[in-house]
Design a protein around this motif. Structure first.
Motif, PDB file in Angstrom:
ATOM      1  N   MET A  14      -6.502  16.530   6.543  1.00 18.37           N
ATOM      2  CA  MET A  14      -4.630  16.627   5.989  1.00 18.37           C
ATOM      3  C   MET A  14      -4.958  17.260   7.751  1.00 18.37           C
ATOM      4  N   THR A  15      -3.555  17.123   7.835  1.00 17.63           N
ATOM      5  CA  THR A  15      -2.729  17.583   9.493  1.00 17.63           C
ATOM      6  C   THR A  15      -1.698  18.649   9.072  1.00 17.63           C
ATOM      7  N   ARG A  49       0.117   6.635   8.395  1.00 18.02           N
ATOM      8  CA  ARG A  49      -1.582   7.265   7.894  1.00 18.02           C
ATOM      9  C   ARG A  49      -1.331   8.517   7.471  1.00 18.02           C
ATOM     10  N   ARG A  50      -0.827   9.216   8.721  1.00 16.69           N
ATOM     11  CA  ARG A  50      -1.195  10.218   8.818  1.00 16.69           C
ATOM     12  C   ARG A  50      -0.804  11.771   7.164  1.00 16.69           C
ATOM     13  N   ALA A  51      -0.089  10.858   6.538  1.00 13.29           N
ATOM     14  CA  ALA A  51       0.210  11.969   5.024  1.00 13.29           C
ATOM     15  C   ALA A  51      -0.521  10.973   4.370  1.00 13.29           C
ATOM     16  N   THR A  52      -1.108  10.211   5.065  1.00 15.03           N
ATOM     17  CA  THR A  52      -2.068   9.943   4.006  1.00 15.03           C
ATOM     18  C   THR A  52      -4.052  10.055   4.450  1.00 15.03           C
ATOM     19  N   SER A  53      -3.919  10.773   5.098  1.00 13.29           N
ATOM     20  CA  SER A  53      -5.089  11.039   6.155  1.00 13.29           C
ATOM     21  C   SER A  53      -6.279  11.324   5.084  1.00 13.29           C
ATOM     22  N   GLU A  77       0.408  -1.795  -0.125  1.00  9.26           N
ATOM     23  CA  GLU A  77       0.433   0.035   0.116  1.00  9.26           C
ATOM     24  C   GLU A  77       0.557   1.506   0.081  1.00  9.26           C
ATOM     25  N   PHE A  78       0.762   2.090  -1.054  1.00  9.45           N
ATOM     26  CA  PHE A  78       1.597   3.244  -1.153  1.00  9.45           C
ATOM     27  C   PHE A  78       0.503   4.587  -1.831  1.00  9.45           C
ATOM     28  N   SER A  79       0.652   5.486  -1.666  1.00  3.97           N
ATOM     29  CA  SER A  79       0.745   6.509  -2.627  1.00  3.97           C
ATOM     30  C   SER A  79       2.228   7.350  -2.886  1.00  3.97           C
ATOM     31  N   VAL A  80       1.470   7.766  -4.395  1.00  6.53           N
ATOM     32  CA  VAL A  80       1.997   8.759  -5.307  1.00  6.53           C
ATOM     33  C   VAL A  80       1.163   9.791  -6.198  1.00  6.53           C
ATOM     34  N   GLU A  81       2.395  10.945  -5.517  1.00  5.13           N
ATOM     35  CA  GLU A  81       1.661  11.927  -6.018  1.00  5.13           C
ATOM     36  C   GLU A  81       3.246  12.902  -7.200  1.00  5.13           C
ATOM     37  N   ARG A  82       2.059  13.521  -7.988  1.00  7.00           N
ATOM     38  CA  ARG A  82       2.813  14.089  -9.345  1.00  7.00           C
ATOM     39  C   ARG A  82       2.287  15.570  -9.395  1.00  7.00           C
ATOM     40  N   ASP A  83       3.389  16.351  -9.051  1.00  2.00           N
ATOM     41  CA  ASP A  83       2.889  18.053 -10.017  1.00  2.00           C
ATOM     42  C   ASP A  83       4.245  18.714  -9.898  1.00  2.00           C
TER      43      ASP A  83
END
Length: 334
Positions: free
Chosen positions: A262-263, A252-256, A195-201
């Motif tokens: 958002m924290t 977990r906080r980074a993917t809230s 399980e992971f997230s990927v962000e592109r900007d």
């Protein structure tokens, strides 16, 4: 599309109809608060998830080959037999629902052999303010954040996803013989079951690993030879200038954002505003760069710009005023 046509339709356990309704809802252009949680609950039933994947695969197959002469002919025969027409746009989603419950169906035997064996290619996108869960054909679940888009390609030996824009969270189905590869701006994230997230900007690519292990490396033909192995709790940022930074974080906080929150801990106001702007058509801008550098700690809902604006004024961090139009809020020094 009119919301009246895409509300999930519950028919006393009629899973095919429910799957078709969910799929049509996810294809809609307007966000639906609460959908991710409701869909996760509904799809926790393996039968429901399997049916949703079947609908998704069927739609992608038909979408990819709609103009092929043999398929057009098969559609015409089906339409004549059933008294129905196949159309594009909103009507196509309704027709997709019909396919899912067996009212209209073109058998695989009707497809040209070279098309029936072709890799599955799908595209998904979310609108501004929308979080959209997508069930892939292999059993993986992808959740698109606001204004995000992916392209998915799967065949017998590979599972590839390109993050075209925005951010997505991947819950990868375990398949050791078929690595799951996410590509974003010249970087590849390779996983097996994780399980992971990927962000592109414009700043680059950001990877947050919640569970399992992944390897991040340049895609073939990209510049830079760096390769990083990540473990749970790692965050990797690759800047547009190819600078790689690996840190330990609360994943977990980074993917809230998956839960609509958002924290921020002592974050610059400009950073908080940028995060909120992603979810809204009304944007926050700063008239004074020094104000944007002032810091704040907060837990905010992704759609709650008003609480942030109120906090800025209450804490005397800046003065908020409306811009010349209704789509801008300006924060200036007091």
């Amino acid at each position: 599309m009119n919301d009246d046509h895409i509300q999930p339709a519950w028919h006393a356990g009629d899973i095919p109809a429910e799957a078709a309704a969910w799929f049509a809802r996810h294809r809609a252009d307007s966000p639906h608060p609460g959908d991710p949680e409701a869909f996760e609950s509904w799809s926790s039933d393996p039968r429901a998830l399997a049916e949703y994947r079947r609908v998704s695969v069927l739609w992608s197959t038909m979408d990819a080959i709609a103009d092929h002469p043999d398929i057009v002919a098969a559609q015409a025969r089906t339409a004549r037999a059933r008294g129905r027409n196949w159309r594009t746009g909103a009507t196509a989603v309704a027709a997709m629902a019909a396919c899912a419950v067996g009212l209209v169906f073109i058998p695989r035997s009707e497809m040209p052999q070279q098309i029936a064996a072709a890799p599955l290619l799908q595209s998904f996108r979310s609108t501004v303010g929308q979080r959209m869960p997508v069930a892939l054909a292999d059993g993986s679940i992808v959740t698109l954040d606001t204004d995000s888009a992916i392209t998915v390609q799967m065949d017998a030996g590979h599972r590839r996803v390109t993050l075209d824009r925005g951010r997505a969270f991947f819950k990868v189905a375990h398949a050791p013989d078929r690595p799951f590869v996410v590509r974003a701006d010249g970087r590849s994230v390779v996983a097996i079951g994780t399980e992971f997230s990927v962000e592109r900007d414009m700043k680059g690519v950001d990877v947050v690993l919640v569970e399992g292990r992944v390897r991040v490396a340049p895609t073939l033909g990209s510049t830079g030879g760096t390769s990083v192995e990540m473990v749970a709790g790692d965050r990797l940022s690759v800047s547009a200038g190819n600078q790689w930074t690996l840190n330990k974080i609360d994943a977990r906080r980074a993917t809230s954002w998956l839960e609509g929150r958002m924290t921020f801990d002592e974050a610059p106001l400009g950073e908080v505003a940028d995060a909120l702007n992603r979810y809204a058509t009304r944007k926050i801008v700063f008239a004074d760069a020094a104000v944007a550098r002032r810091r704040i700690s907060a837990v905010l809902k992704t759609d709650d710009m008003n609480s942030f604006v109120a906090a800025v004024e209450t804490l005397r961090l800046g003065k908020v005023r409306h811009g010349t139009g209704p789509d801008r809020l300006i924060i200036d020094s007091e």
